[in-house]
Motif scaffolding. Structure first.
Motif, mmCIF file in Angstrom:
data_model
loop_
_atom_site.group_PDB
_atom_site.id
_atom_site.type_symbol
_atom_site.label_atom_id
_atom_site.label_comp_id
_atom_site.label_asym_id
_atom_site.label_seq_id
_atom_site.Cartn_x
_atom_site.Cartn_y
_atom_site.Cartn_z
ATOM 1 N N ASP A 43 -33.888 22.689 26.809
ATOM 2 C CA ASP A 43 -32.464 22.364 26.694
ATOM 3 C C ASP A 43 -31.823 22.167 28.058
ATOM 4 N N ALA A 60 -32.781 18.667 28.919
ATOM 5 C CA ALA A 60 -32.158 17.690 28.021
ATOM 6 C C ALA A 60 -30.641 17.647 28.137
ATOM 7 N N GLN A 94 -27.987 14.894 26.462
ATOM 8 C CA GLN A 94 -27.138 15.268 25.341
ATOM 9 C C GLN A 94 -25.677 14.956 25.634
ATOM 10 N N GLY A 123 -24.832 11.468 24.984
ATOM 11 C CA GLY A 123 -24.925 11.014 23.603
ATOM 12 C C GLY A 123 -26.184 10.239 23.290
ATOM 13 N N ASP A 182 -29.760 9.330 21.783
ATOM 14 C CA ASP A 182 -30.379 9.612 20.493
ATOM 15 C C ASP A 182 -31.342 10.803 20.608
ATOM 16 N N LYS A 183 -31.360 11.641 19.563
ATOM 17 C CA LYS A 183 -32.147 12.873 19.593
ATOM 18 C C LYS A 183 -33.631 12.617 19.824
ATOM 19 N N ALA A 184 -34.176 11.612 19.167
ATOM 20 C CA ALA A 184 -35.593 11.296 19.345
ATOM 21 C C ALA A 184 -35.876 10.874 20.785
ATOM 22 N N GLU A 185 -34.947 10.114 21.368
ATOM 23 C CA GLU A 185 -35.109 9.691 22.758
ATOM 24 C C GLU A 185 -35.022 10.879 23.699
ATOM 25 N N ILE A 186 -34.113 11.818 23.401
ATOM 26 C CA ILE A 186 -34.001 13.037 24.216
ATOM 27 C C ILE A 186 -35.316 13.806 24.182
ATOM 28 N N THR A 187 -35.870 13.979 22.997
ATOM 29 C CA THR A 187 -37.125 14.719 22.852
ATOM 30 C C THR A 187 -38.241 14.055 23.651
#
Length: 391
Positions: free
Chosen positions: A109, A112, A116, A119, A121-126
């Motif tokens: 976190d 990331a 975050q 904004g 995308d969650k998949a891109e952050i992962t």
């Protein structure tokens, strides 16, 4: 005033400073921390700002980052003037000595966090945060808290967090200073590897000469707000432009004298009975008062009964101290003129000392290893008191 360095043909510098100066004003007095700095840092370069506390290096880095505004001058990032532009709009990230990690967040976190906030995308952050943790060798530490990591691992997390946003330049303010020697040396290798893999510009502030020589493609040595010298590590070590650079980068012996003649392509300084120091003549003339520097590892101590070879520099010295350091013996000697000379002798074949305390010996080296010192950076010096407070 230093002249801007010219980048590769047709390519804008990643970072360029034109006539940049910074003065801090208080009720009682003012301090000029940086004075008329001109500098161009190339794309993808590992560039270091080296100097003692108070020299202006941290203030210069903070101006590039946008945490300080210059009193005058221009700061350009890829050709665009950034003076007045806030840090979050400069497309650079900064890594601090203190790491500045969020203790209540996991390692993942922390890395990331910037994505975050944007904004993403969650998949891109992962994907991106995972890639960065793999890059810094912490792919299996994502669920841990910073307090569960070593100092070196925390520094890697700070690097991953700074790099995950794909900045065009990464600014590092003495990021390894808090680590112990062995870990710092290991992190130097890792930092250089990471920079090569990501391929972005790194601007690194340090007061550690060895660190700057190890990491840098090019570096500057700063002193009292001025650039004393800019160049590749080998150039600054082998051909220091001033007494300050010669003394600050590594250990250097400085011998003073008057030119007594020219022998072929070398000028000659008589140095004690039968002694002489030779250096590249260039524009040296008989009667010139000069200072010549030679590095300790370039000097050979002759054993009793041996005589210097013709054409080599030769100075008599009396051994004052011998220190055994495992890989080398370090000698401190005094010449008949009272000059102190330090010699590093590698223990490649035997740790036995070549000379003992109180013994008078010949010191000899190749003329090519003597280098005449210049006058250094011109102009008045101003103490960068405010930078000393931030270093």
């Amino acid at each position: 005033m230093s002249e801007p360095q010219v980048p590769s043909a047709g390519e804008l510098p990643a970072i360029e400073l034109r006539g940049v100066a910074k003065t801090f004003v208080s009720k009682a007095e003012s301090f000029t921390a940086v004075q008329e700095v001109n500098l161009a840092i190339e794309q993808g370069e590992f560039f270091s700002l080296l100097g003692p506390s108070g020299c202006g290096k941290t203030t210069t880095l903070r101006m590039i980052a946008g945490f300080e505004e210059p009193t005058r001058g221009e700061i350009l990032l890829h050709g665009k003037d950034m003076v007045g532009v806030p840090p979050y709009r400069r497309d650079v990230n900064m890594v601090f000595q203190s790491y500045a990690l969020f203790p209540h967040m996991s390692v993942f976190d922390n890395v990331a966090f910037g994505l975050q906030r944007k904004g993403v995308d969650k998949a891109e952050i992962t994907r991106r945060a995972g890639e960065m943790l793999e890059l810094v060798g912490l792919g299996d530490r994502g669920k841990r808290r910073p307090s569960e990591l070593s100092g070196g691992q925390q520094q890697r997390v700070a690097l991953a967090r700074a790099l995950v946003n794909h900045p065009r330049a990464l600014l590092l303010d003495e990021p390894l200073a808090a680590l112990d020697l062995k870990l710092r040396q290991a992190m130097q290798i890792e930092l250089k590897r990471i920079q090569r893999e990501v391929g972005i510009t790194f601007v690194f502030v340090t007061h550690d000469q060895g660190e700057a020589l190890t990491l840098s493609d090019r570096l500057i040595v700063m002193n009292n707000g001025f650039i004393e010298q800019l160049g590749a590590p080998q150039e600054l070590y082998e051909r220091p432009a001033s007494r300050f650079v010669a003394g600050f980068i590594g250990t250097s012996n400085i011998l003073s004298g008057t030119v007594t003649g020219v022998d072929g392509s070398f000028a000659v300084i008589d140095h004690g009975p039968a002694g002489r120091v030779l250096f590249a003549a260039d524009d040296a003339a008989v009667g010139d008062a000069v200072e010549v520097t030679v590095r300790p590892e370039k000097i050979e101590i002759l054993r009793p009964g041996e005589s210097p070879e013709p054409g080599r520099c030769a100075v008599r010295g009396t051994v004052r101290e011998v220190i055994y350091l495992g890989t080398s013996n370090n000698y401190t000697l005094v010449t008949p003129q009272g000059s102190e000379v330090i010699v590093f002798q590698q223990n490649a074949s035997s740790p036995a000392a070549t000379a003992t305390r109180g013994e008078t010996v010949w010191l000899t080296w190749l003329p090519e290893h003597s280098f005449r010192l210049g006058s250094g950076a011109a102009g008045p010096r101003a103490v960068a008191a405010s930078d000393a407070a931030t270093n």
